[in-house]
Design a protein around this motif. Structure first.
Motif, PDB file in Angstrom:
ATOM      1  N   ARG A 134      20.842  14.873  -8.156  1.00 47.15           N
ATOM      2  CA  ARG A 134      20.142  16.046  -9.049  1.00 47.15           C
ATOM      3  C   ARG A 134      19.973  17.367  -8.277  1.00 47.15           C
ATOM      4  O   ARG A 134      20.631  18.469  -9.053  1.00 47.15           O
ATOM      5  CB  ARG A 134      18.882  15.796  -9.648  1.00 47.15           C
ATOM      6  CG  ARG A 134      18.422  16.915 -10.399  1.00 47.15           C
ATOM      7  CD  ARG A 134      17.315  16.387 -11.389  1.00 47.15           C
ATOM      8  NE  ARG A 134      16.074  15.395 -10.832  1.00 47.15           N
ATOM      9  CZ  ARG A 134      15.088  15.141 -11.415  1.00 47.15           C
ATOM     10  NH1 ARG A 134      14.894  15.100 -12.437  1.00 47.15           N
ATOM     11  NH2 ARG A 134      14.078  14.382 -10.643  1.00 47.15           N
ATOM     12  N   GLU A 191      15.542  10.610 -17.102  1.00 44.93           N
ATOM     13  CA  GLU A 191      14.634  10.457 -18.101  1.00 44.93           C
ATOM     14  C   GLU A 191      14.356   9.018 -18.892  1.00 44.93           C
ATOM     15  O   GLU A 191      13.498   8.450 -18.961  1.00 44.93           O
ATOM     16  CB  GLU A 191      14.700  11.591 -19.126  1.00 44.93           C
ATOM     17  CG  GLU A 191      13.998  12.832 -18.764  1.00 44.93           C
ATOM     18  CD  GLU A 191      14.557  13.918 -19.568  1.00 44.93           C
ATOM     19  OE1 GLU A 191      15.125  13.886 -20.837  1.00 44.93           O
ATOM     20  OE2 GLU A 191      14.499  15.172 -19.166  1.00 44.93           O
ATOM     21  N   GLU A 196      18.644  10.580  -8.393  1.00 41.50           N
ATOM     22  CA  GLU A 196      17.604  11.536  -7.950  1.00 41.50           C
ATOM     23  C   GLU A 196      18.249  12.523  -6.859  1.00 41.50           C
ATOM     24  O   GLU A 196      18.290  13.875  -6.900  1.00 41.50           O
ATOM     25  CB  GLU A 196      16.508  10.827  -7.461  1.00 41.50           C
ATOM     26  CG  GLU A 196      15.464  10.259  -8.285  1.00 41.50           C
ATOM     27  CD  GLU A 196      14.675  11.238  -9.115  1.00 41.50           C
ATOM     28  OE1 GLU A 196      14.999  12.478  -8.999  1.00 41.50           O
ATOM     29  OE2 GLU A 196      13.805  10.866  -9.821  1.00 41.50           O
ATOM     30  N   ARG A 199      18.725   4.813 -10.146  1.00 38.33           N
ATOM     31  CA  ARG A 199      17.746   6.095 -10.162  1.00 38.33           C
ATOM     32  C   ARG A 199      17.722   6.878  -8.562  1.00 38.33           C
ATOM     33  O   ARG A 199      18.122   7.948  -8.820  1.00 38.33           O
ATOM     34  CB  ARG A 199      16.331   5.806 -10.241  1.00 38.33           C
ATOM     35  CG  ARG A 199      15.493   6.818 -10.654  1.00 38.33           C
ATOM     36  CD  ARG A 199      14.208   6.640 -11.144  1.00 38.33           C
ATOM     37  NE  ARG A 199      13.774   5.232 -10.628  1.00 38.33           N
ATOM     38  CZ  ARG A 199      12.964   4.471 -11.519  1.00 38.33           C
ATOM     39  NH1 ARG A 199      12.690   4.670 -12.556  1.00 38.33           N
ATOM     40  NH2 ARG A 199      12.255   3.187 -10.636  1.00 38.33           N
ATOM     41  N   GLN A 230      20.106  14.526 -15.965  1.00 33.92           N
ATOM     42  CA  GLN A 230      18.732  14.670 -16.244  1.00 33.92           C
ATOM     43  C   GLN A 230      18.500  13.756 -17.224  1.00 33.92           C
ATOM     44  O   GLN A 230      17.420  12.895 -17.403  1.00 33.92           O
ATOM     45  CB  GLN A 230      18.506  16.220 -16.530  1.00 33.92           C
ATOM     46  CG  GLN A 230      17.123  16.430 -16.919  1.00 33.92           C
ATOM     47  CD  GLN A 230      16.267  16.362 -15.771  1.00 33.92           C
ATOM     48  OE1 GLN A 230      16.483  16.515 -14.578  1.00 33.92           O
ATOM     49  NE2 GLN A 230      15.053  15.748 -16.156  1.00 33.92           N
ATOM     50  N   THR A 231      19.268  13.638 -18.321  1.00 29.83           N
ATOM     51  CA  THR A 231      19.104  12.561 -19.414  1.00 29.83           C
ATOM     52  C   THR A 231      18.764  11.414 -19.089  1.00 29.83           C
ATOM     53  O   THR A 231      17.915  10.497 -19.478  1.00 29.83           O
ATOM     54  CB  THR A 231      20.190  12.775 -20.539  1.00 29.83           C
ATOM     55  OG1 THR A 231      20.510  14.199 -20.573  1.00 29.83           O
ATOM     56  CG2 THR A 231      20.035  12.325 -21.874  1.00 29.83           C
ATOM     57  N   ASN A 289      13.319   6.533 -16.318  1.00 24.16           N
ATOM     58  CA  ASN A 289      11.808   6.626 -16.201  1.00 24.16           C
ATOM     59  C   ASN A 289      10.996   6.228 -17.210  1.00 24.16           C
ATOM     60  O   ASN A 289       9.994   5.354 -17.191  1.00 24.16           O
ATOM     61  CB  ASN A 289      11.339   8.024 -15.962  1.00 24.16           C
ATOM     62  CG  ASN A 289      11.904   8.378 -14.445  1.00 24.16           C
ATOM     63  OD1 ASN A 289      12.168   7.655 -13.434  1.00 24.16           O
ATOM     64  ND2 ASN A 289      12.292   9.805 -14.516  1.00 24.16           N
ATOM     65  N   GLN A 290      11.836   6.304 -18.607  1.00 29.41           N
ATOM     66  CA  GLN A 290      11.069   5.821 -19.745  1.00 29.41           C
ATOM     67  C   GLN A 290      10.878   4.226 -19.526  1.00 29.41           C
ATOM     68  O   GLN A 290       9.956   3.292 -19.916  1.00 29.41           O
ATOM     69  CB  GLN A 290      11.846   5.849 -20.863  1.00 29.41           C
ATOM     70  CG  GLN A 290      11.342   5.569 -22.416  1.00 29.41           C
ATOM     71  CD  GLN A 290      10.929   7.262 -22.855  1.00 29.41           C
ATOM     72  OE1 GLN A 290      11.896   7.962 -22.862  1.00 29.41           O
ATOM     73  NE2 GLN A 290       9.831   7.575 -23.207  1.00 29.41           N
TER      74      GLN A 290
END
Ligand SMILES: [Zn+2]
Lengths: 293, 289
Positions: free
Chosen positions: B265, B282, B262, B258, B278-279, B285-286
């Protein structure tokens, strides 16, 4: 300089290749029995294959002044066919006693299955029984693990390591093999395996002891002149003539001489070419004028 | 499936070729003469042609209704004919059926073998043919290897782990795109991660490039302490490396990638890669919530 290519599949090559090899100085070759590209479905196909390695191919080589020896065995790919495996293992004791057979091989791992391991072990035992060295093929995929597993097969069976040649090494596997008493082969083969520059670099790093170089030329995009070509690159890289001669001649000769089926004195003499000779009524010539030394 | 295939074929074949198929199908009915069937099986390429089926949306829907992972749009017409022949013989006693099906493979040329491998998972009790299917992976004939490895749900469902992993690594060696392996994401495992991680290092030691989509097989099962070893490829000059690595990091069950995602990004210039980052973020983070 004279060269020894200890791993080349001449049944897939042409007479032009033999001519080029002879004029590049290649005087002795070893042809290991291997996979033909198309899986065989009958044990009888192996009988014919072994016979052609011992007969017609040796004769064909001799017509160009090249001494041809072979190694016989069941390759790991086809070891996965249980019916074939049993039949070929039964054949081997008869064939391993024939003249000109300088090792059991290529044996070893491909997919690294249980069947491959069984057939591998069985053939190392046959090598012991018939007093032959072993030529081990290491897999393309998962090579490092395959190499380590091959070494442990040899060690578990307490087979003398100096009578084992582990082939197709790269930067990752060479140090593993040199840590044992086994010899380390390198196949200089376009695009996959090793190339000339990397080989020269390895020799500068590790020296020449138990190091062997071959072309492994076969039915793929490959080059039967890779042994002399690698020697040329080594020379340019400043590696000494003595070291090159050790790698390209003495090492493979010493290794296979352990079979008592290849005499160092014999291979030092160039065989006379007599293209008027026939093999079972066949000549490699088709209307050309025969060469006689 | 028989009706679906028959309808697809009838639409594509000239009347003469279709009546040949009808004759072939009649030969599959009792009493079955094995040699006759083998003859029709072999003759399909010459009689029906090899052009790709290329299904319309309606046909695709009907195929998917049989099995959501079934993908036959790339099959040749001849291959569909061969599949239909095998499926029309299922009335035979089980052992006789298995014998005849195997002979279709063993006596086949590479196109016949390719057709056979593609149809394999549609046959009754397909697991009994697993040895032939894993053996087929040992071929050096690329289209034959692709017939079992690509767009084919058979390996994911029936291959033992060892054979599945070997197939994936062979696909990498053969420069076959890993996304063509059906269900790879579901079948990742730590041994596959180790094999492909070793391959990455072997390529690097030889001064050679690493396949750009290797991350799909390597990253999901990679031990967390080795993750930093692959993260450098997030800033590789090739956007394909960055893309596949970003996608693969999003499939990990921990968030080991992660921070690197980040950080990337904000500076990623390629829009496709930025979207993948981005996907994946997400998804990761889920995981946290
Ligand atoms: Zn070989």
């Amino acid at each position: 300089m004279k060269y020894f290519d200890p791993h080349v599949h001449m049944t897939s090559r042409t007479t032009d290749d033999y001519t080029a090899m002879a004029s590049a100085g290649i005087r002795v070759i070893v042809e290991p029995a291997f996979w033909l590209g198309q899986p065989r479905t009958e044990v009888g196909s192996f009988i014919d294959y072994f016979n052609s390695l011992l007969g017609w191919e040796r004769f064909r080589a001799s017509q160009f002044g090249i001494r041809h020896f072979c190694t016989l065995g069941l390759n790991p790919k086809e070891a996965n066919n249980p019916r074939l495996a049993e039949g070929v293992i039964d054949l081997l004791p008869r064939y391993l006693q024939k003249d000109g057979v300088v090792a059991v091989g290529e044996v070893g791992f491909d997919d690294q299955t249980a069947a491959e391991e069984r057939v591998f072990i069985c053939q190392v035992e046959l090598a012991r029984e018939f007093g032959l060295p072993v030529l081990i093929h290491t897999p393309h995929r998962d090579k490092k693990k395959g190499t380590l597993r091959s070494i442990s097969v040899v060690r578990d069976l307490k087979f003398p390591e100096e009578r084992v040649l582990i082939d197709h090494n790269n930067e990752e596997t060479l140090p593993l093999v040199l840590d044992t008493g086994c010899w380390a082969g390198h196949s200089v083969y376009p695009n996959t395996k090793m190339d000339e520059q990397r080989m020269a670099k390895l020799v500068k790093e590790y020296g020449s002891k138990r190091i062997i170089v071959n072309s492994a030329a076969d039915w793929g995009v490959s080059d039967p002149l890779k042994v002399p070509k690698t020697a040329a690159v080594m020379r340019e890289a400043g590696i000494s003539e003595a070291m090159i001669e050790k790698i390209m001649w003495s090492n493979p000769a010493d290794f296979f001489a352990q079979s008592d089926n290849l005499s160092l004195a014999d291979i030092d003499r160039r065989p006379n070419i007599n293209q008027t000779e026939l093999f079972e009524g066949n000549s490699v010539l088709r209307g050309q004028t025969p060469v006689v030394d | 499936m028989n009706e679906v295939l028959a309808a697809i074929l009838r639409k594509r074949l000239a009347p003469q070729a279709w009546s040949w198929v009808e004759k072939a199908l009649a030969a599959t009915q009792p009493p079955v003469h094995a040699n006759t069937v083998l003859g029709y099986y072999a003759g399909a390429s010459r009689r029906a042609g090899k052009q790709a089926l290329q299904l319309d949306p309606d046909e695709t829907a009907r195929v998917r209704a049989v099995d959501p992972e079934l993908e036959i749009g790339l099959w040749g017409v001849d291959e569909a004919v061969r599949a239909l022949l095998l499926l029309s013989l299922t009335h035979m006693p089980a052992d006789d059926y298995a014998d005849l099906v195997l002979r279709c493979y063993e006596l086949g040329d590479s196109r016949e073998q390719q057709s056979w491998l593609r149809a394999l998972f549609l046959l009754p009790k397909p697991e009994r043919f697993v040895n032939t299917a894993t053996d087929a992976c040992r071929t050096n004939i690329q289209p034959l290897f692709e017939a079992i490895a690509c767009e084919n749900p058979y390996p994911i469902r029936y291959f033992p782990e060892l054979n599945f992993n070997q197939m994936v690594v062979k696909a990498l060696f053969s420069r076959i795109e890993l996304k063509r392996i059906v269900g790879l994401g579901k079948r990742h495992n730590s041994e596959l991660a180790r094999m492909t991680f070793d391959y990455q290092r072997e390529r690097e030691a030889a001064g050679r490039s690493v396949p750009e989509d290797i991350w799909l097989a390597l990253v999901p099962g990679l031990p967390v302490e080795n993750v930093p070893r692959v993260l450098t490829y997030l800033s590789d000059p090739s956007p394909n490396h960055r893309y596949w690595l970003a996608v693969a990091l999003g499939t990990r069950m921990d968030a080991a990638g992660r921070d690197a995602l980040e950080a990337r990004r904000g500076i990623e210039p390629d829009t496709r890669v930025a979207k993948a980052i981005q996907t994946s973020l997400e998804a990761l983070n889920q995981l946290r919530t």
